[in-house]
Design a protein around this motif. Structure first.
Motif, PDB file in Angstrom:
ATOM      1  N   SER A   1       0.717  -1.306   0.060  1.00 55.11           N
ATOM      2  CA  SER A   1       0.095   0.145  -0.181  1.00 55.11           C
ATOM      3  C   SER A   1       0.962   1.249   0.035  1.00 55.11           C
ATOM      4  O   SER A   1       2.061   1.379   0.358  1.00 55.11           O
ATOM      5  N   SER A   2       0.217   2.348  -0.464  1.00 53.77           N
ATOM      6  CA  SER A   2       1.043   3.551  -0.292  1.00 53.77           C
ATOM      7  C   SER A   2      -0.051   4.785  -0.508  1.00 53.77           C
ATOM      8  O   SER A   2      -1.166   4.475  -0.085  1.00 53.77           O
TER       9      SER A   2
ATOM     10  N   THR B   1      -0.612  11.556   2.978  1.00 53.11           N
ATOM     11  CA  THR B   1      -1.779  11.008   3.498  1.00 53.11           C
ATOM     12  C   THR B   1      -1.623   9.645   4.409  1.00 53.11           C
ATOM     13  O   THR B   1      -2.498   9.012   4.627  1.00 53.11           O
ATOM     14  N   LEU B   2      -0.185   9.278   4.582  1.00 53.02           N
ATOM     15  CA  LEU B   2      -0.249   7.985   5.349  1.00 53.02           C
ATOM     16  C   LEU B   2      -0.245   8.326   6.779  1.00 53.02           C
ATOM     17  O   LEU B   2      -0.149   9.316   7.260  1.00 53.02           O
ATOM     18  N   ALA B   3      -0.173   7.356   7.637  1.00 52.74           N
ATOM     19  CA  ALA B   3      -0.310   7.333   9.011  1.00 52.74           C
ATOM     20  C   ALA B   3       0.831   8.010   9.496  1.00 52.74           C
ATOM     21  O   ALA B   3       0.876   8.651  10.730  1.00 52.74           O
ATOM     22  N   GLU B   4       2.060   7.762   8.940  1.00 53.26           N
ATOM     23  CA  GLU B   4       3.353   8.171   9.365  1.00 53.26           C
ATOM     24  C   GLU B   4       4.138   8.717   8.244  1.00 53.26           C
ATOM     25  O   GLU B   4       3.699   8.457   7.044  1.00 53.26           O
ATOM     26  N   ARG B   5       5.286   9.202   8.508  1.00 49.62           N
ATOM     27  CA  ARG B   5       6.204   9.846   7.339  1.00 49.62           C
ATOM     28  C   ARG B   5       6.720   8.373   6.524  1.00 49.62           C
ATOM     29  O   ARG B   5       6.910   7.566   7.375  1.00 49.62           O
TER      30      ARG B   5
ATOM     31  N   ALA C   1      -5.069  14.003  13.879  1.00 49.83           N
ATOM     32  CA  ALA C   1      -4.752  12.739  14.449  1.00 49.83           C
ATOM     33  C   ALA C   1      -5.845  11.632  13.645  1.00 49.83           C
ATOM     34  O   ALA C   1      -6.942  12.011  13.576  1.00 49.83           O
ATOM     35  N   GLY C   2      -5.167  10.395  13.115  1.00 54.60           N
ATOM     36  CA  GLY C   2      -6.091   9.532  12.589  1.00 54.60           C
ATOM     37  C   GLY C   2      -6.247   9.738  11.038  1.00 54.60           C
ATOM     38  O   GLY C   2      -6.978   9.021  10.318  1.00 54.60           O
ATOM     39  N   PHE C   3      -5.948  11.018  10.425  1.00 51.49           N
ATOM     40  CA  PHE C   3      -5.998  10.958   9.045  1.00 51.49           C
ATOM     41  C   PHE C   3      -4.976  10.275   8.359  1.00 51.49           C
ATOM     42  O   PHE C   3      -3.758  10.099   8.255  1.00 51.49           O
ATOM     43  N   GLU C   4      -5.649   9.389   7.656  1.00 51.47           N
ATOM     44  CA  GLU C   4      -4.919   8.209   6.668  1.00 51.47           C
ATOM     45  C   GLU C   4      -5.930   8.125   5.325  1.00 51.47           C
ATOM     46  O   GLU C   4      -6.672   7.339   5.476  1.00 51.47           O
ATOM     47  N   MET C   5      -5.126   7.957   4.232  1.00 54.48           N
ATOM     48  CA  MET C   5      -5.774   7.506   3.095  1.00 54.48           C
ATOM     49  C   MET C   5      -4.534   6.955   2.279  1.00 54.48           C
ATOM     50  O   MET C   5      -3.700   7.545   2.018  1.00 54.48           O
ATOM     51  N   ARG C   6      -4.776   5.613   1.970  1.00 53.13           N
ATOM     52  CA  ARG C   6      -3.806   4.963   1.246  1.00 53.13           C
ATOM     53  C   ARG C   6      -4.691   4.182   0.041  1.00 53.13           C
ATOM     54  O   ARG C   6      -5.974   3.937   0.292  1.00 53.13           O
TER      55      ARG C   6
ATOM     56  N   LEU D   1       5.753   1.449  -1.910  1.00 51.21           N
ATOM     57  CA  LEU D   1       4.793   0.827  -1.307  1.00 51.21           C
ATOM     58  C   LEU D   1       5.523   0.169  -0.262  1.00 51.21           C
ATOM     59  O   LEU D   1       7.018   0.015   0.065  1.00 51.21           O
ATOM     60  N   ASN D   2       4.775  -0.819   0.773  1.00 56.46           N
ATOM     61  CA  ASN D   2       5.163  -1.324   1.979  1.00 56.46           C
ATOM     62  C   ASN D   2       5.006  -2.594   1.922  1.00 56.46           C
ATOM     63  O   ASN D   2       4.368  -3.286   2.656  1.00 56.46           O
ATOM     64  N   PRO D   3       5.611  -3.456   0.967  1.00 54.52           N
ATOM     65  CA  PRO D   3       5.235  -4.923   0.729  1.00 54.52           C
ATOM     66  C   PRO D   3       5.450  -5.635   2.224  1.00 54.52           C
ATOM     67  O   PRO D   3       6.330  -5.363   2.983  1.00 54.52           O
TER      68      PRO D   3
END
Length: 208
Positions: A10-11, A109-113, A128-133, A175-177
């Motif tokens: 995901s990204s 838009t990820l939960a962290e850098r 806080a909690g803003f995350e779109m992937r 991506l974060n496989p």
């Protein structure tokens, strides 16, 4: 109906402005939006570039206008020309413009850098909690036999964790496989569908 047999990774999206934009940070952009309701324009060219700015506006209590484009190229051109002030673009599609110094990312838009862009703050650091992937997955029809689904899951996990492929997925596609079982793939898919259903409702996007 499709069944996700393996998640490749995901990204997220950058929120970007032109390199010559007066907005240096997300706080700058939001402060201007609060001082001038409805005066800022953002470009979008699909649902995943339309939803994040709308949800951010809802979180921040600001108003801005979305301008629809048929293609990302036209959106980039108008961003650089100043016809629109910002847009959200997935990390892979924006990478060339960011690396070339033509676009300045104000947030992610990820939960962290992202380890690829450690200097770009996650929007979640402010909201806080803003995350779109988004995520890439291998899918088959639900009617496919379970043993084939299981074997495909093994092959996907084997491929994405192979050093050379893993390196390309991370460094070229941001991506974060990671290894997921069939059950975890199904749970991940359900969670993302629920998450995006809420986002689309906030963005007031009607079914086409």
């Amino acid at each position: 109906m499709l069944f996700r047999s393996g998640v490749i990774g995901s990204s997220g999206n950058f929120l970007v402005v032109a390199a010559d934009s007066p907005f240096r940070t997300l706080a700058d952009l939001l402060a201007h939006a609060r001082a001038h309701p409805g005066r800022l324009n953002f470009a979008y060219f699909n649902a995943t570039s339309q939803v994040p700015p709308e949800v951010l506006a809802n979180e921040a209590g600001v108003k801005w206008q979305g301008i629809a484009y048929k293609a990302i190229g036209s959106a980039w051109n108008d961003l650089f020309a100043g016809a629109v002030q910002f847009m959200t673009v997935d990390l892979t599609a924006a990478r060339g413009q960011v690396v070339a110094g033509k676009a300045r990312p104000l947030g992610l838009t990820l939960a962290e850098r992202s380890p690829l862009y450690p200097d770009v703050p996650a929007i979640a650091e402010t909201f806080a909690g803003f995350e779109m992937r988004g995520f890439l997955a291998v899918a088959v029809a639900r009617s496919v036999p379970d043993e084939i689904k299981a074997r495909l899951n093994e092959l996907v996990n084997e491929a994405i964790l192979a050093p050379e492929i893993n390196k390309r997925l991370v460094e070229e596609f941001a991506l974060n496989p990671r290894r997921l079982t069939l059950e975890q793939c199904a749970a991940y898919d359900r969670g993302e569908r629920e998450r995006w259903a809420r986002y689309v409702k906030i963005a007031k996007i009607e079914p086409q």
